[in-house]
Design an enzyme around this catalytic site. Structure first.
Site, PDB file in Angstrom:
ATOM      1  NE  ARG A  34     -25.372  31.823  -7.411  1.00  0.00           N
ATOM      2  CZ  ARG A  34     -25.158  31.386  -6.173  1.00  0.00           C
ATOM      3  NH1 ARG A  34     -24.453  30.300  -5.941  1.00  0.00           N
ATOM      4  NH2 ARG A  34     -25.635  32.034  -5.123  1.00  0.00           N
ATOM      5  CB  SER A  35     -27.037  27.243  -4.749  1.00  0.00           C
ATOM      6  OG  SER A  35     -27.240  28.521  -4.196  1.00  0.00           O
ATOM      7  CG  PHE A  51     -17.377  21.942  -1.021  1.00  0.00           C
ATOM      8  CD1 PHE A  51     -16.146  21.708  -1.622  1.00  0.00           C
ATOM      9  CD2 PHE A  51     -17.452  22.875   0.013  1.00  0.00           C
ATOM     10  CE1 PHE A  51     -15.009  22.398  -1.192  1.00  0.00           C
ATOM     11  CE2 PHE A  51     -16.321  23.559   0.444  1.00  0.00           C
ATOM     12  CZ  PHE A  51     -15.090  23.314  -0.162  1.00  0.00           C
ATOM     13  CD1 TRP A  74     -24.897  24.636   8.778  1.00  0.00           C
ATOM     14  CD2 TRP A  74     -26.948  24.925   7.926  1.00  0.00           C
ATOM     15  NE1 TRP A  74     -25.717  25.003   9.797  1.00  0.00           N
ATOM     16  CE2 TRP A  74     -26.986  25.187   9.308  1.00  0.00           C
ATOM     17  CE3 TRP A  74     -28.118  25.019   7.182  1.00  0.00           C
ATOM     18  CZ2 TRP A  74     -28.157  25.543   9.965  1.00  0.00           C
ATOM     19  CZ3 TRP A  74     -29.282  25.384   7.825  1.00  0.00           C
ATOM     20  CH2 TRP A  74     -29.294  25.644   9.199  1.00  0.00           C
ATOM     21  CB  ILE A  75     -23.643  19.613   2.846  1.00  0.00           C
ATOM     22  CG1 ILE A  75     -22.747  19.603   4.081  1.00  0.00           C
ATOM     23  CG2 ILE A  75     -22.868  19.315   1.561  1.00  0.00           C
ATOM     24  CD1 ILE A  75     -21.743  20.761   4.171  1.00  0.00           C
ATOM     25  CG  LEU A 112     -14.785  27.927   0.298  1.00  0.00           C
ATOM     26  CD1 LEU A 112     -14.663  28.351   1.753  1.00  0.00           C
ATOM     27  CD2 LEU A 112     -16.198  27.432   0.019  1.00  0.00           C
ATOM     28  CD  GLU A 125     -19.183  29.322  -1.431  1.00  0.00           C
ATOM     29  OE1 GLU A 125     -18.019  29.751  -1.390  1.00  0.00           O
ATOM     30  OE2 GLU A 125     -19.482  28.217  -1.889  1.00  0.00           O
ATOM     31  CB  THR A 171     -20.762  35.553   7.339  1.00  0.00           C
ATOM     32  OG1 THR A 171     -19.592  35.983   8.054  1.00  0.00           O
ATOM     33  CG2 THR A 171     -21.149  34.148   7.787  1.00  0.00           C
TER      34      THR A 171
HETATM   35  C1  LIG Z   1     -28.339  27.320   2.586  1.00  0.00           C
HETATM   36  C2  LIG Z   1     -26.936  27.054   2.954  1.00  0.00           C
HETATM   37  C3  LIG Z   1     -26.153  26.243   2.152  1.00  0.00           C
HETATM   38  C4  LIG Z   1     -24.838  25.956   2.522  1.00  0.00           C
HETATM   39  N1  LIG Z   1     -24.085  25.111   1.738  1.00  0.00           N
HETATM   40  C5  LIG Z   1     -22.850  24.722   2.164  1.00  0.00           C
HETATM   41  C6  LIG Z   1     -22.105  23.766   1.433  1.00  0.00           C
HETATM   42  O1  LIG Z   1     -22.529  23.295   0.366  1.00  0.00           O
HETATM   43  N2  LIG Z   1     -20.917  23.334   1.929  1.00  0.00           N
HETATM   44  C7  LIG Z   1     -20.420  23.824   3.111  1.00  0.00           C
HETATM   45  O2  LIG Z   1     -19.352  23.391   3.518  1.00  0.00           O
HETATM   46  N3  LIG Z   1     -21.108  24.755   3.833  1.00  0.00           N
HETATM   47  C8  LIG Z   1     -22.312  25.213   3.377  1.00  0.00           C
HETATM   48  N4  LIG Z   1     -23.023  26.145   4.110  1.00  0.00           N
HETATM   49  C9  LIG Z   1     -22.489  26.589   5.379  1.00  0.00           C
HETATM   50  C10 LIG Z   1     -22.006  28.038   5.390  1.00  0.00           C
HETATM   51  O3  LIG Z   1     -20.795  28.143   4.702  1.00  0.00           O
HETATM   52  C11 LIG Z   1     -21.899  28.480   6.847  1.00  0.00           C
HETATM   53  O4  LIG Z   1     -23.210  28.601   7.325  1.00  0.00           O
HETATM   54  C12 LIG Z   1     -21.132  29.768   6.999  1.00  0.00           C
HETATM   55  O5  LIG Z   1     -19.769  29.560   6.796  1.00  0.00           O
HETATM   56  C13 LIG Z   1     -21.346  30.410   8.375  1.00  0.00           C
HETATM   57  O6  LIG Z   1     -21.092  29.491   9.370  1.00  0.00           O
HETATM   58  P1  LIG Z   1     -22.154  29.308  10.588  1.00  0.00           P
HETATM   59  O7  LIG Z   1     -23.471  29.129  10.004  1.00  0.00           O
HETATM   60  O8  LIG Z   1     -21.615  28.240  11.454  1.00  0.00           O
HETATM   61  O9  LIG Z   1     -22.106  30.679  11.323  1.00  0.00           O
HETATM   62  P2  LIG Z   1     -21.030  31.163  12.403  1.00  0.00           P
HETATM   63  O10 LIG Z   1     -19.676  30.921  11.913  1.00  0.00           O
HETATM   64  O11 LIG Z   1     -21.416  30.600  13.730  1.00  0.00           O
HETATM   65  O12 LIG Z   1     -21.281  32.705  12.402  1.00  0.00           O
HETATM   66  C14 LIG Z   1     -22.378  33.297  13.116  1.00  0.00           C
HETATM   67  C15 LIG Z   1     -22.261  34.808  12.998  1.00  0.00           C
HETATM   68  O13 LIG Z   1     -21.032  35.233  13.574  1.00  0.00           O
HETATM   69  C16 LIG Z   1     -20.320  36.013  12.660  1.00  0.00           C
HETATM   70  N5  LIG Z   1     -18.895  35.825  12.916  1.00  0.00           N
HETATM   71  C17 LIG Z   1     -18.175  34.701  12.795  1.00  0.00           C
HETATM   72  N6  LIG Z   1     -16.909  34.925  13.111  1.00  0.00           N
HETATM   73  C18 LIG Z   1     -16.812  36.237  13.489  1.00  0.00           C
HETATM   74  C19 LIG Z   1     -15.757  37.082  13.948  1.00  0.00           C
HETATM   75  N7  LIG Z   1     -14.527  36.640  14.084  1.00  0.00           N
HETATM   76  N8  LIG Z   1     -16.069  38.353  14.225  1.00  0.00           N
HETATM   77  C20 LIG Z   1     -17.301  38.834  14.092  1.00  0.00           C
HETATM   78  N9  LIG Z   1     -18.335  38.083  13.654  1.00  0.00           N
HETATM   79  C21 LIG Z   1     -18.083  36.797  13.367  1.00  0.00           C
HETATM   80  C22 LIG Z   1     -20.741  35.549  11.332  1.00  0.00           C
HETATM   81  O14 LIG Z   1     -20.522  36.524  10.361  1.00  0.00           O
HETATM   82  C23 LIG Z   1     -22.216  35.291  11.559  1.00  0.00           C
HETATM   83  O15 LIG Z   1     -22.903  36.505  11.443  1.00  0.00           O
HETATM   84  C24 LIG Z   1     -24.321  26.491   3.713  1.00  0.00           C
HETATM   85  C25 LIG Z   1     -25.121  27.333   4.499  1.00  0.00           C
HETATM   86  C26 LIG Z   1     -26.398  27.619   4.128  1.00  0.00           C
HETATM   87  C27 LIG Z   1     -27.220  28.515   4.988  1.00  0.00           C
END
Ligand SMILES: Cc1cc2nc3c(=O)[nH]c(=O)nc-3n(C[C@H](O)[C@H](O)[C@H](O)COP(=O)(O)OP(=O)(O)OC[C@H]3O[C@@H](n4cnc5c(N)ncnc54)[C@H](O)[C@@H]3O)c2cc1C
Ligand SMILES: Cc1cc2nc3c(=O)[nH]c(=O)nc-3n(C[C@H](O)[C@H](O)[C@H](O)COP(=O)(O)OP(=O)(O)OC[C@H]3O[C@@H](n4cnc5c(N)ncnc54)[C@H](O)[C@@H]3O)c2cc1C
Lengths: 394, 246
Positions: free
Chosen positions: A90-91, A129, A162-163, A240, A364, A366
């Site tokens: 699906r992704s 993306f 993480w793309i 998104l 997409e 958290t």
């Molecule tokens: C398998 C996979 C595929 C992906 N595919 C894509 C893609 O195609 N394109 C793309 O651009 N990105 C992609 N991503 C990235 C994804 O969108 C990010 O991982 C996501 O936005 C979270 O960012 P981070 O991992 O840096 O976590 P962080 O932003 O560091 O967050 C860490 C934790 O802190 C929490 N948090 C953050 N801000 C706050 C706040 N203000 N208050 C309280 N808690 C908070 C979060 O909920 C999370 O639990 C993918 C990720 C994965 C795992």
């Protein structure tokens, strides 16, 4: 397949047929092999052209650009049926439809639409993306990737992390800040000099999906590959919203898959001399699962109507993505338990879905980010940042 | 080349079929229905012929309103248009009646080729293709597993216990499809959308009556449990003593 409130009866005969052909495709091509692909950490690239032939790429894209011009409801149904198979499948389809074709259609020039969309619809071209960076996930506005204006275009420097589809993509829709600090969108082609990718191999979630780092070292992007109508963070966030809508439907697919599997297992499994279904504890688990599933089914169906009638906003989508994925995760965990030791293997589906839901709950937006979006809506107070009193006042 | 395909709505192969209280029919509510699997080979064959040689493809069934689902699926697989010969209790018809309907449609349509499954999984009469060929004076090849379509004749492979035969047969002809003839493709979303716009004609027809009646329907006995044997010696002993075939 549980559809307790007969929601699929809302579908037109064609919509039902589309559901059935996708379901059949998943039964035949995905379910028999997915455990193995997942274990090996492989995405089935041989199916990309088949997705195109089946019409799964470009579902909502207008026909003049090679798409099908169908409703958001159908897009949702397709996402649900595919995720019944696996979130990685699906992704792939979500990224191609919502994060690559949608921005090219919405922010692209007429030439860009004609050049890329028909080939993305057949699967001849694969897209990805690039928004997230290693140090900018939930807060993409803090991205460091830069696009410096030069004669005839821009030069990109930085990296994206993480793309999905990164290393199998022919084109990447990449977001970077220009000299004024404004976020702009770029279509980077695979063979542009200075563009490279590297796969992330150590995932224990969403294993049947390619996840990569994109690296840009002085990549020249000609003016004709800049998305002319994208400006500011709002543009990638609009993409998104589209993708998150499909993910909410996907969560329903996972819910249906794990419930189907657990109930058929429990009917056959004899414990203490009787099938597992004869025990009240088991029945309570199933009642909870059915209630969970029905709630998110109702939610996504209503959301589809709001989307198709142009009344949905990103907050409606946030609620559905947040609830559907968390609910699916909880259902997968219950189902896994019912399967006993068998449930921890890839011969059954529950544990794979449960592990997948971890990635899906993070990407997409958290769970917490959607909580904050809804919190802001209800209270009027944006709480993404810790408030500095001098700036925030009262 | 013009090809007419006959299909039938049958219960899904995975469906659990129960008799009605009077024992004369099966319970149809809540049952999943499909195109009879052998007829699906026929549909795919017609689609393949059209994409290789052009021409026109027509699918027909004798069925109730719900049978339009199966016709639409055949259209989604790529057939050009559909004909429903309406009969509300079509499952009670015998092969001569259905064969009559096919022959009547064929007389109007004048196809070079009529293709249908070798058998329907619910009736198991194997009678339809021979009946239609006879009624129309067409050549007949049953259980086709591979066909090469020439301009005035076709080469048809059929498999029997004695081995493989190849027949050369002039058109017009009736072919009954055996498993292996082709690999039916799942229709695409585009196919489904196109099917919506293709013509589907509903025809009323008086069928000849015959003094047939289904007296009783009994479901098959439940399957016995599987027995796992430890060794080849065990197997030989079971075959000798229990199954008594050695
Ligand atoms: C398998 C996979 C595929 C992906 N595919 C894509 C893609 O195609 N394109 C793309 O651009 N990105 C992609 N991503 C990235 C994804 O969108 C990010 O991982 C996501 O936005 C979270 O960012 P981070 O991992 O840096 O976590 P962080 O932003 O560091 O967050 C860490 C934790 O802190 C929490 N948090 C953050 N801000 C706050 C706040 N203000 N208050 C309280 N808690 C908070 C979060 O909920 C999370 O639990 C993918 C990720 C994965 C795992
Ligand atoms: C990695 C791993 C290592 C293991 N190592 C060992 C080992 O070294 N030695 C060994 O002997 N065993 C071992 N086991 C087996 C383990 O102890 C069993 O898996 C466990 O006892 C559960 O049995 P089961 O898997 O057959 O599940 P079942 O007994 O079939 O249970 C299935 C589900 O039904 C529930 N259930 C059972 N009875 C009832 C009831 N009456 N009412 C309501 N719900 C009920 C269970 O809680 C479970 O959710 C191992 C298992 C795993 C996964």
């Amino acid at each position: 397949m549980y559809d307790f409130y007969l929601l699929d009866e809302e579908l037109t005969p064609e919509e039902r047929q589309i559901r059935d052909v996708v379901r059949e495709f998943v039964r035949k091509e995905i379910l028999p092999n997915i455990g193995e692909w997942w274990l090996k950490g492989e995405f089935p690239t041989h199916l990309i052209r088949v997705f195109g032939e089946m019409g799964l790429l470009g579902i909502t894209t207008p026909e003049e650009y090679g798409g099908l011009g169908l409703s958001k409801r159908i897009y949702g149904i397709v996402a649900r049926e595919l995720e019944y198979g696996d979130s990685g499948i699906r992704s792939f389809v979500s990224v191609q439809n919502s994060l690559v074709m949608y921005p090219i259609l919405t922010f692209g020039s007429e030439e860009q639409r004609r050049k890329y969309l028909p080939k993305l619809a057949t699967g001849e071209l694969v897209g990805c993306f690039g928004l997230t960076e290693a140090d900018a996930g939930s807060d993409p506005g803090s991205m460091k990737t830069r696009a410096r204006k030069v004669q005839g275009g821009y030069v990109l420097n930085g990296s994206k992390m993480w793309i999905t589809n990164g290393s199998i993509a022919d084109i990447a829709v990449v977001w970077a800040k220009d000299d004024e600090g404004v976020i702009r969108g770029f279509i980077v082609e695979r063979d542009f000099k200075g563009f490279s990718t590297q796969d992330i191999k150590t995932k224990i979630s969403l294993r049947a999906s390619v996840t990569s780092e994109l690296i840009f070292e002085d990549v020249f992007v000609p003016e004709e590959n800049v998305l002319p109508n994208a400006r500011g963070l709002k543009s990638p966030l609009m993409c998104l919203t589209q993708a998150r809508y499909g993910i909410a439907w996907g969560g329903v697919g996972v819910g249906m898959a794990v419930l189907d599997e657990a109930i058929s297992y429990a009917k056959e499994r004899i414990v203490f001399g009787k099938p597992l279904t004869h025990y009240q504890i088991t029945q309570e688990k199933f009642a909870d699962m059915l209630a969970d599933l029905t709630k998110i089914q109702l939610m996504v169906y209503r959301l589809a109507d709001l989307m198709d009638s142009g009344r949905a906003n990103f907050r409606h989508v946030s609620l559905a993505k947040r609830e559907a994925v968390r609910t699916a995760k909880r259902m997968a965990e219950k189902a896994r338990g019912i399967l006993g030791a068998n449930g921890i293997t890839t011969e059954y589906h529950a544990m794979r879905h449960m592990a997948n839901m971890e990635a899906v709950e993070t990407y997409e937006g958290t769970y917490e980010v959607h909580t904050l979006i809804l919190g802001e809506y209800i209270t009027g107070v944006p709480a993404y940042r810790i408030c500095d009193e001098e700036i925030c006042g009262d | 080349m013009k090809v007419l395909v006959f299909i039938k709505r049958t219960p899904d192969t995975a469906a659990v079929v129960k008799p009605t209280p009077d024992g004369k029919d099966i319970v149809r509510e809540g049952l999943a229905f499909i195109i009879n699997p052998y007829d699906e080979f026929a549909v795919q064959e017609a689609v393949n012929i059209k994409s290789a040689k052009g021409g026109e493809t027509v699918v027909m069934t004798v069925g109730d309103d719900a049978s339009t689902e199966q016709l639409r699926r055949a259209l989604a697989m790529g057939i050009d248009r559909a004909i429903l010969v309406k009969h509300d209790r079509f499952w009670e018809l015998n092969p001569s009646q259905v064969g009559y309907a096919i022959a009547e449609i064929a007389k109007k349509e004048n196809p070079d080729l009529i293709i249908m499954g070798k058998v329907t999984i619910d009736d198991y009469t194997y009678a339809l293709a021979p009946y239609v060929a006879q009624a129309l004076g067409y050549n007949l090849v049953t259980y086709a597993t591979n066909v090469e379509y020439g301009d005035s004749t076709m080469k048809v492979e059929r498999e029997s216990d004695l081995g493989k035969e190849v027949w050369e047969v002039p058109y017009p002809a009736v072919i009954s499809a055996e498993r292996g003839l082709n690999e039916p493709k799942i229709p695409s979303v585009m196919g489904v959308m196109k099917a919506k716009k293709k013509p589907l004609d509903v025809v009323e027809m008086d069928l000849p009556s015959y003094a047939y009646e289904i007296v009783r329907f009994t479901p098959p006995p439940p399957r016995k449990g599987v027995k796992l044997l430890e060794s080849v010696d065990d197997l030989i002993r079971v075959l000798k003593e229990e199954v008594k075939i050695l």
